[in-house]
Design an enzyme around this catalytic site. Structure first.
Site, PDB file in Angstrom:
ATOM      1  CE  LYS A 132      49.826  89.447  53.321  1.00 24.52           C
ATOM      2  NZ  LYS A 132      50.814  88.978  52.421  1.00 24.52           N
ATOM      3  CE  LYS A 173      51.852  94.955  58.690  1.00 26.88           C
ATOM      4  NZ  LYS A 173      52.711  94.342  57.698  1.00 26.88           N
ATOM      5  CE  LYS A 230      46.352  96.880  54.761  1.00 30.43           C
ATOM      6  NZ  LYS A 230      47.808  96.887  54.764  1.00 30.43           N
TER       7      LYS A 230
HETATM    8  P1  TYM Z   1      52.220  92.915  51.388  1.00 28.22           P
HETATM    9  O1  TYM Z   1      52.735  91.523  51.356  1.00 28.22           O
HETATM   10  O2  TYM Z   1      51.558  93.383  52.644  1.00 28.22           O
HETATM   11  O3  TYM Z   1      51.223  93.159  50.205  1.00 28.22           O
HETATM   12  C1  TYM Z   1      51.564  92.805  48.877  1.00 28.22           C
HETATM   13  C2  TYM Z   1      50.987  93.829  47.905  1.00 28.22           C
HETATM   14  O4  TYM Z   1      49.561  93.852  48.021  1.00 28.22           O
HETATM   15  C3  TYM Z   1      49.127  95.207  48.249  1.00 28.22           C
HETATM   16  N1  TYM Z   1      47.936  95.175  49.129  1.00 28.22           N
HETATM   17  C4  TYM Z   1      46.785  95.790  48.848  1.00 28.22           C
HETATM   18  N2  TYM Z   1      46.407  96.531  47.801  1.00 28.22           N
HETATM   19  C5  TYM Z   1      45.128  97.010  47.802  1.00 28.22           C
HETATM   20  N3  TYM Z   1      44.232  96.776  48.814  1.00 28.22           N
HETATM   21  C6  TYM Z   1      44.587  96.038  49.897  1.00 28.22           C
HETATM   22  N4  TYM Z   1      43.705  95.806  50.867  1.00 28.22           N
HETATM   23  C7  TYM Z   1      45.918  95.504  49.944  1.00 28.22           C
HETATM   24  N5  TYM Z   1      46.587  94.736  50.837  1.00 28.22           N
HETATM   25  C8  TYM Z   1      47.825  94.550  50.323  1.00 28.22           C
HETATM   26  C9  TYM Z   1      50.316  95.884  48.919  1.00 28.22           C
HETATM   27  O5  TYM Z   1      50.258  97.284  48.761  1.00 28.22           O
HETATM   28  C10 TYM Z   1      51.484  95.253  48.198  1.00 28.22           C
HETATM   29  O6  TYM Z   1      51.730  95.913  46.972  1.00 28.22           O
HETATM   30  N6  TYM Z   1      56.449  95.529  52.204  1.00 28.22           N
HETATM   31  C11 TYM Z   1      55.591  94.951  51.188  1.00 28.22           C
HETATM   32  C12 TYM Z   1      56.298  93.930  50.320  1.00 28.22           C
HETATM   33  C13 TYM Z   1      57.621  94.358  49.759  1.00 28.22           C
HETATM   34  C14 TYM Z   1      57.817  95.147  48.589  1.00 28.22           C
HETATM   35  C15 TYM Z   1      59.222  95.244  48.449  1.00 28.22           C
HETATM   36  C16 TYM Z   1      56.951  95.748  47.686  1.00 28.22           C
HETATM   37  C17 TYM Z   1      58.847  94.036  50.251  1.00 28.22           C
HETATM   38  N7  TYM Z   1      59.805  94.555  49.465  1.00 28.22           N
HETATM   39  C18 TYM Z   1      59.783  95.960  47.402  1.00 28.22           C
HETATM   40  C19 TYM Z   1      57.521  96.472  46.639  1.00 28.22           C
HETATM   41  C20 TYM Z   1      58.907  96.569  46.503  1.00 28.22           C
HETATM   42  C21 TYM Z   1      54.424  94.234  51.856  1.00 28.22           C
HETATM   43  O7  TYM Z   1      54.507  93.882  53.011  1.00 28.22           O
HETATM   44  O8  TYM Z   1      53.393  93.941  51.005  1.00 28.22           O
END
Ligand code: TYM
Length: 333
Positions: free
Chosen positions: A201, A114, A198
């Site tokens: 967004k 990132k 991947k």
């Molecule tokens: P974030 O917002 O980037 O993504 C949310 C969830 O979607 C999953 N994900 C994917 N899974 C499969 N293929 C993809 N291309 C893909 N893109 C995103 C992510 O793995 C995630 O599960 N840091 C985390 C959010 C967070 C969190 C937490 C998660 C903050 N605190 C505590 C679990 C527990 C994040 O930025 O996810």
């Protein structure tokens, strides 16, 4: 079977997509429906690690909550709230950042991706974001954390922080050691334009992803334009390894329909891709359009969403306030 204590979060950075749905949100719904104790958080403090327009952020917080509900998370069964409304998250994040080690954070590959080449210009928040994520999880004594594959390393860090805290303060079991719940298959949905990247967004091309708010025509168009190749439909799983875009499309089909990959290979063998793509579009429309319609409906019902978030935040505050006091006591405050 004992119930699990589930915590997970999704950033309100707009354009929630099929990767978020298959990798995470779909599983949140299953875990809720199995009767587990679930907390799902709109992680708005994570979102500001990169610059956000405050007005759009506010809309995106509501839309992420709307997406949870439209996908099947029931606010009467699960807690839905936004992170910034529960102050224990920022407090715990600071306290745990004094437990986490620089060397651990330096290994985080997502920060490297990132921050890109100019990491001197990345926010400090982006660097310590995995500590905030650990705080989210540990505050609620979560036992299981459903996430996509890309969050695996952050979960390992949360486990390391938990263990080090328990050792440093001679407090075995003070924090739980959370278990990641990452699906064996389809835990990483790839871009429709490049099967080695991947689905995300932040990809500048909207054609690279299916957004959960896409219309039927947008879905059809994106699948039509999704990258394939000129070879015939694969006949064996081995044959998929060198064809990442095809593997991804077949994975999406298999995950949404519950059909085994082998059965799909048999069904479409010898055919060209247009027939498979037509079927896939139809399946996506069947699964995604009802969610998208519900998101659009809920987006207009701001007072309902605000009420869900308010009630969720009250419950989350109640649950986390004792833990944060206990954490502070351990430090001597
Ligand atoms: P974030 O917002 O980037 O993504 C949310 C969830 O979607 C999953 N994900 C994917 N899974 C499969 N293929 C993809 N291309 C893909 N893109 C995103 C992510 O793995 C995630 O599960 N840091 C985390 C959010 C967070 C969190 C937490 C998660 C903050 N605190 C505590 C679990 C527990 C994040 O930025 O996810």
């Amino acid at each position: 079977m004992a119930t699990k204590k589930i915590f997970s979060g999704v950033q309100p950075s707009g354009n929630l997509h099929l990767g978020n749905y298959i990798g995470a949100i779909k599983n949140f719904v299953n875990l809720q429906n199995e009767g587990n104790e679930c907390i799902f958080c709109v992680v708005d403090l994570h979102a500001i690690t990169v610059k956000q327009d405050p007005k759009i952020l506010k809309q995106n917080i509501r839309e992420t909550a709307a997406t949870f509900i439209a996908s099947g998370i029931n606010p009467k069964k699960s807690i839905i709230f936004n992170q910034s409304s529960v102050s224990a998250h920022s407090q715990a994040s600071w306290l745990l950042s004094c437990v986490a080690r620089m060397g651990w954070l330096n290994r985080m590959t997502q920060f490297k991706e990132k921050a890109g080449k100019d990491k001197e210009k990345a926010s400090v928040g982006l660097y310590i974001y995995p500590v905030l994520m650990a705080a989210d999880i540990l505050l609620y004594d979560a036992t299981h954390v459903p996430v996509g594959e890309d969050q695996k390393q952050h979960l390992e860090l949360a486990r390391d922080i938990s263990k080090k805290f328990n050792t440093d303060f001679n407090a075995a079991d003070f924090f739980k050691i959370p278990e990641p719940l990452i699906q064996k298959n389809f835990a990483r949905i790839m871009s429709l334009k490049d099967g080695t990247k991947k689905m995300s967004k932040s990809d500048p091309s909207d054609l690279s992803r299916i957004n959960l708010t896409d219309t039927e025509n947008e879905i059809i168009n994106k699948i039509k334009k999704a990258k394939t190749d000129t070879n015939p439909f694969p006949t064996s799983i081995d044959n998929l390894k060198s064809r990442p875009e095809i593997e991804n499309l077949i994975g999406i089909y298999s995950s949404l329909s519950g059909t085994k990959i082998e059965d799909l290979l048999n069904k479409f063998k010898g055919q060209n891709f247009s027939l498979f793509k037509e079927d896939l579009s139809e399946l996506l429309i069947k699964k995604i359009s009802p969610i998208s319609k519900e998101i659009n409906k809920l987006n207009k019902d701001i007072s309902f969403i605000d009420q869900v978030l308010k009630e969720g935040s009250e419950k989350a505050n109640e649950l986390s306030s004792k833990k944060i006091e206990d954490i502070k006591k351990k430090f001597g405050f």
